[in-house]
Each structure stands twice: as structure tokens, then as C-alpha cells.
Motif scaffolding. Structure first.
Motif, PDB file in Angstrom:
ATOM      1  N   ARG A 122      44.017 105.025  22.417  1.00  0.00           N
ATOM      2  CA  ARG A 122      45.073 104.000  22.446  1.00  0.00           C
ATOM      3  C   ARG A 122      45.816 104.090  23.776  1.00  0.00           C
ATOM      4  NH1 ARG A 122      49.309 107.682  23.447  1.00  0.00           N
ATOM      5  NH2 ARG A 122      49.453 109.245  21.798  1.00  0.00           N
ATOM      6  N   GLN A 123      46.628 103.081  24.042  1.00  0.00           N
ATOM      7  CA  GLN A 123      47.391 103.069  25.287  1.00  0.00           C
ATOM      8  C   GLN A 123      48.788 103.645  25.110  1.00  0.00           C
ATOM      9  OE1 GLN A 123      45.811  98.902  25.626  1.00  0.00           O
ATOM     10  NE2 GLN A 123      46.322  99.219  27.771  1.00  0.00           N
ATOM     11  N   LEU A 124      49.355 103.461  23.913  1.00  0.00           N
ATOM     12  CA  LEU A 124      50.641 104.081  23.619  1.00  0.00           C
ATOM     13  C   LEU A 124      50.778 104.241  22.117  1.00  0.00           C
ATOM     14  CD1 LEU A 124      52.991 101.940  22.376  1.00  0.00           C
ATOM     15  CD2 LEU A 124      52.824 101.038  24.666  1.00  0.00           C
ATOM     16  N   HIS A 125      51.720 105.100  21.715  1.00  0.00           N
ATOM     17  CA  HIS A 125      52.010 105.296  20.295  1.00  0.00           C
ATOM     18  C   HIS A 125      53.497 105.158  20.044  1.00  0.00           C
ATOM     19  CE1 HIS A 125      52.068 106.662  16.218  1.00  0.00           C
ATOM     20  NE2 HIS A 125      52.874 107.654  16.524  1.00  0.00           N
ATOM     21  N   LEU A 126      53.824 104.412  18.983  1.00  0.00           N
ATOM     22  CA  LEU A 126      55.209 104.230  18.554  1.00  0.00           C
ATOM     23  C   LEU A 126      55.477 105.081  17.321  1.00  0.00           C
ATOM     24  CD1 LEU A 126      57.980 102.754  18.602  1.00  0.00           C
ATOM     25  CD2 LEU A 126      56.913 100.972  17.183  1.00  0.00           C
ATOM     26  N   ASN A 127      56.240 106.153  17.496  1.00  0.00           N
ATOM     27  CA  ASN A 127      56.704 106.930  16.351  1.00  0.00           C
ATOM     28  C   ASN A 127      57.879 106.205  15.713  1.00  0.00           C
ATOM     29  OD1 ASN A 127      55.132 109.424  16.245  1.00  0.00           O
ATOM     30  ND2 ASN A 127      56.015 109.875  18.248  1.00  0.00           N
ATOM     31  N   PRO A 128      57.966 106.171  14.383  1.00  0.00           N
ATOM     32  CA  PRO A 128      59.118 105.515  13.758  1.00  0.00           C
ATOM     33  C   PRO A 128      60.424 106.235  14.080  1.00  0.00           C
ATOM     34  CG  PRO A 128      57.785 106.654  12.120  1.00  0.00           C
ATOM     35  CD  PRO A 128      57.005 106.662  13.392  1.00  0.00           C
ATOM     36  N   SER A 129      60.329 107.546  14.271  1.00  0.00           N
ATOM     37  CA  SER A 129      61.493 108.343  14.617  1.00  0.00           C
ATOM     38  C   SER A 129      61.000 109.610  15.303  1.00  0.00           C
ATOM     39  CB  SER A 129      62.305 108.682  13.362  1.00  0.00           C
ATOM     40  OG  SER A 129      63.490 109.377  13.687  1.00  0.00           O
ATOM     41  N   ASP A 130      61.926 110.430  15.754  1.00  0.00           N
ATOM     42  CA  ASP A 130      61.566 111.699  16.374  1.00  0.00           C
ATOM     43  C   ASP A 130      60.928 112.626  15.342  1.00  0.00           C
ATOM     44  OD1 ASP A 130      62.005 113.740  18.682  1.00  0.00           O
ATOM     45  OD2 ASP A 130      62.817 114.717  16.895  1.00  0.00           O
ATOM     46  N   ALA A 277      53.013  95.583  21.774  1.00  0.00           N
ATOM     47  CA  ALA A 277      51.656  95.089  22.034  1.00  0.00           C
ATOM     48  C   ALA A 277      51.695  93.851  22.917  1.00  0.00           C
ATOM     49  CB  ALA A 277      50.958  94.782  20.708  1.00  0.00           C
ATOM     50  N   ASN A 278      52.633  92.983  22.659  1.00  0.00           N
ATOM     51  CA  ASN A 278      52.751  91.762  23.464  1.00  0.00           C
ATOM     52  C   ASN A 278      53.141  92.087  24.902  1.00  0.00           C
ATOM     53  OD1 ASN A 278      52.948  88.702  23.515  1.00  0.00           O
ATOM     54  ND2 ASN A 278      54.972  89.267  24.258  1.00  0.00           N
ATOM     55  N   ASP A 279      54.008  93.072  25.080  1.00  0.00           N
ATOM     56  CA  ASP A 279      54.401  93.492  26.430  1.00  0.00           C
ATOM     57  C   ASP A 279      53.177  93.943  27.227  1.00  0.00           C
ATOM     58  OD1 ASP A 279      55.623  94.547  28.738  1.00  0.00           O
ATOM     59  OD2 ASP A 279      57.326  95.321  27.626  1.00  0.00           O
ATOM     60  N   LEU A 280      52.278  94.694  26.563  1.00  0.00           N
ATOM     61  CA  LEU A 280      51.056  95.134  27.245  1.00  0.00           C
ATOM     62  C   LEU A 280      50.162  93.939  27.584  1.00  0.00           C
ATOM     63  CD1 LEU A 280      50.002  98.376  25.319  1.00  0.00           C
ATOM     64  CD2 LEU A 280      51.200  98.188  27.507  1.00  0.00           C
ATOM     65  N   GLU A 282      51.054  91.024  28.264  1.00  0.00           N
ATOM     66  CA  GLU A 282      51.670  90.280  29.355  1.00  0.00           C
ATOM     67  C   GLU A 282      51.733  91.064  30.662  1.00  0.00           C
ATOM     68  OE1 GLU A 282      55.425  88.779  28.043  1.00  0.00           O
ATOM     69  OE2 GLU A 282      54.486  87.139  26.927  1.00  0.00           O
ATOM     70  N   GLY A 283      51.127  92.246  30.682  1.00  0.00           N
ATOM     71  CA  GLY A 283      51.045  92.990  31.939  1.00  0.00           C
ATOM     72  C   GLY A 283      51.858  94.253  32.012  1.00  0.00           C
ATOM     73  N   GLY A 284      52.529  94.621  30.918  1.00  0.00           N
ATOM     74  CA  GLY A 284      53.289  95.860  30.907  1.00  0.00           C
ATOM     75  C   GLY A 284      52.387  97.069  31.089  1.00  0.00           C
ATOM     76  N   THR A 285      52.954  98.139  31.614  1.00  0.00           N
ATOM     77  CA  THR A 285      52.183  99.346  31.916  1.00  0.00           C
ATOM     78  C   THR A 285      52.482 100.447  30.914  1.00  0.00           C
ATOM     79  OG1 THR A 285      52.210  98.816  34.276  1.00  0.00           O
ATOM     80  CG2 THR A 285      51.674 101.081  33.675  1.00  0.00           C
ATOM     81  N   ALA A 286      51.423 101.088  30.420  1.00  0.00           N
ATOM     82  CA  ALA A 286      51.575 102.223  29.509  1.00  0.00           C
ATOM     83  C   ALA A 286      51.230 103.493  30.270  1.00  0.00           C
ATOM     84  CB  ALA A 286      50.671 102.066  28.290  1.00  0.00           C
ATOM     85  N   GLU A 287      52.250 104.183  30.747  1.00  0.00           N
ATOM     86  CA  GLU A 287      52.083 105.443  31.454  1.00  0.00           C
ATOM     87  C   GLU A 287      53.352 106.262  31.277  1.00  0.00           C
ATOM     88  OE1 GLU A 287      51.375 104.189  35.433  1.00  0.00           O
ATOM     89  OE2 GLU A 287      53.494 103.903  35.902  1.00  0.00           O
ATOM     90  N   PRO A 288      53.254 107.584  31.412  1.00  0.00           N
ATOM     91  CA  PRO A 288      54.440 108.418  31.224  1.00  0.00           C
ATOM     92  C   PRO A 288      55.617 107.938  32.083  1.00  0.00           C
ATOM     93  CG  PRO A 288      52.499 109.794  31.342  1.00  0.00           C
ATOM     94  CD  PRO A 288      52.046 108.403  31.668  1.00  0.00           C
TER      95      PRO A 288
END
Length: 328
Positions: A122-130, A277-280, A282-288
Motif C-alpha cells: 500500500r502507499q499509506l495506512h490510516l490508523n483510527p487512533s494511536d 485516497a482522493n488526495d493521492l 489528485e497527485g498527493g505524495t505518500a512519503e514520510p
């Protein structure tokens, strides 16, 4: 000849009118299994995000059984449909990687949310919380009602569920220093299946006669455990807690089978996943270090594993369960 041109033009217009009207961007929200209240609520948020964006169609999909194999079939179908993005809550962090890599090779943006996929899938992961905060919270929900301590057990979802395993490890890490009087005697797995979760809860009660609490960090398992405690007349003896949807769990706060549970808003989680997902797309970058938009939920800043957390969990008890059960 003129008549032929008119007929050709008329036919072309008819073809255009008959063609399916797809939104500019199609994002698939893939869940662990259909028919789960948590994911149904997440879909509400996903559809809200699509409406807000205006040019996005959300395809809500998933298998009927919470297995990696079934999710792989769903992913392959979405690749064939040439969707623009896949946002998935994974049944297995590793087994899905090859299928999701195929999706990315075809230009499909891939994120995981709720339950993660290994970074290479995957390109990024969204945790619901810490993660650490969730782990500590689920133990604290039991410990707060055990002033003298006691035995507790965990009823999880699938043994391969990334999020569940991470929360359980964080809970174990918090025990020695913050909850020294709490003894974790067992961890069992109900596979997010109500029948199996019920059987596992019964097994815990039979195996540990001094058990004081069952902690279920899964909306399916926590309802099953609370029903078992209710049916076996153990209210006041075994407290059930964990992560629960207020609308599904209110009856067990009301009858005393549970003192309190917690959860983040699944509507917000589905909404944020679609926005990312939409941000990606539209050209958003997934990097640290990168920052991406979660719409009304703010921004997500990615860590070294391209992951980030949405919000802190919220506690539901007798003082507020009525209010929130009307929302989700």
C-alpha cells in the motif's frame, strides 16, 4: 448521403446517452466483510466524502466471509474494473500484498485503513487512533472497574488482523507499569463471526472461573461476549468491555453487562479514508513527513512507515450511550 450522415449522428448521440455515466474518480472502499455494522457506518462517511468532493463515486464492497482469500477475489475484480483507488481494511497484512501490488502496477492508488496492509502492499495506512493509546485504553476500561485487580481475557477478531494484534501487544506492554493488579490470562479469536465469538466467550468463562472481565477490541466480539454474560446471569460478576458501536451495544450498558466501552467514529474513519485516497489520485505524495488532506477531519502527517492516526478513542458509558446510539 445527407440522410446517412443524419442517421450516423443520431446513432452516435444514442450511444453516448446509453453509455454508463461514471464519476470522474472511482474509489473502492473494501471492508473485511459485509453485514458488519462498523463498516456500514464507515460507508456512510465514505459516501459523505464522495458527495462533498462532487466528482467521486465510492464503490462499497467486500467479501461475505472475513478471509484474505475472499478479499483477494474482490481486489482482482476491482483491478479488472480499473478503479482509480482502493481503500482496504485488511483481513491479513501479508496475504493481500501481491494482489495490491498488481493494482498499484496498473496505476491504482492503494491505501489501507482500520486494519493495515504491509508497507509494500500500500502507499499509506490510516490508523483510527494511536496504537499505544488504544491498547492502553482497552485495558483501562476493565481496570477502572476492578479496584482490587483480577483476571481478564481478550476476545479478538482474526489472529491475522493487523490492528487487533497491534492493540493487544500495546495492551500487554501497558500492563506491568500501569495496571500491575490486572492479570491477562488468555487471548482467543472469534474471527469477527458472532457464532464463533459466542463460543469463545463461553469457553473463557468455563476455563477461568475467577474471570472478572472480557475485553473484546472488535465490535462483533464485544456484543457476543456481552450476550453470553447476560444469558448466563453473570452481570455484576464478569464485566464486558472493549470497542463497540453505541447503536449495537446500548442494551448491554443499560442492563449492566458492561460498564463502559470505547470507539472512534467509524463514519469519520470512512470519510477520512476516501479523502486520503482522493488526495493521492489528485497527485498527493505518500512519503514520510508528507501531509495529506482528510477533509473536515484535518490533515494526516505520515510517519516513517507512511502511517498516521486519525483521532483518540472516545468512551461510552451510561452517561452518554443514549445520545451516541442515535448517531452510529
Amino acid at each position: 448521403m445527407k440522410l446517412l450522415k443524419i442517421l450516423a449522428a443520431t446513432t452516435a448521440v444514442a450511444v453516448l446517452l446509453a453509455a454508463p455515466a461514471y464519476a470522474q474518480t472511482r474509489i473502492a472502499l473494501v471492508v473485511k466483510s459485509l453485514g458488519n455494522g462498523f463498516f456500514d457506518a464507515a460507508n456512510k462517511g465514505a459516501q459523505e466524502a464522495a458527495a462533498e468532493l462532487g466528482d467521486v463515486e465510492v464503490i462499497y464492497t467486500g467479501p461475505t466471509a472475513a478471509t484474505a482469500e475472499a478479499q483477494i477475489e474482490v481486489i482482482n475484480s476491482l483491478i479488472a474494473q480499473q478503479v482509480d483507488a482502493i481503500a482496504i481494511s485488511a483481513n491479513d497484512p501479508d496475504a493481500l500484498v501481491p494482489a495490491l501490488q498488481r493494482a498499484m502496477e496498473r496505476g491504482i492508488k492503494v491505501i489501507s485503513w482500520d486494519s493495515g496492509v504491509a508497507p509494500e502492499g500500500r502507499q499509506l495506512h490510516l490508523n483510527p487512533s494511536d496504537i499505544d493509546l488504544i491498547g492502553e485504553t482497552i485495558i483501562k476500561l476493565a481496570a477502572d472497574y476492578l479496584p482490587e485487580g483480577g483476571q481478564v481475557a481478550i476476545l479478538s477478531a482474526a489472529s491475522t488482523a493487523t490492528n487487533q494484534n497491534a492493540w493487544i501487544e500495546a495492551a500487554k506492554a501497558a500492563l506491568p507499569e500501569k495496571f500491575p493488579n490486572i492479570e491477562l490470562v488468555a487471548t482467543v479469536y472469534g474471527d469477527d463471526d458472532s457464532v464463533k465469538s459466542t463460543d469463545e466467550a463461553k469457553g473463557l468463562i468455563a476455563s477461568y472461573p475467577d474471570l472478572k472481565a472480557i475485553i473484546a477490541p472488535t465490535t462483533v466480539g464485544v456484543v457476543a461476549a456481552a450476550q453470553v454474560v447476560t444469558d448466563q446471569n453473570l452481570i455484576g460478576k464478569v464485566n464486558v468491555t472493549g470497542l463497540a458501536l453505541p447503536s449495537e451495544f446500548k442494551q448491554f450498558i443499560d442492563n449492566g453487562a458492561s460498564q463502559a466501552v470505547a470507539l472512534w467514529n467509524p463514519i469519520d474513519l470512512g470519510y477520512a479514508a476516501v479523502m486520503l485516497a482522493n488526495d493521492l489520485v489528485e497527485g498527493g505524495t505518500a512519503e514520510p513527513g508528507a501531509t495529506l488532506s482528510m477533509g473536515r477531519m484535518g490533515e494526516l502527517t505520515l510517519d516513517d512507515t507512511n502511517s498516521g492516526a486519525m483521532a483518540a478513542p472516545f468512551t461510552f458509558d451510561a452517561s452518554n450511550i443514549e445520545e451516541f446510539s442515535k448517531i452510529y
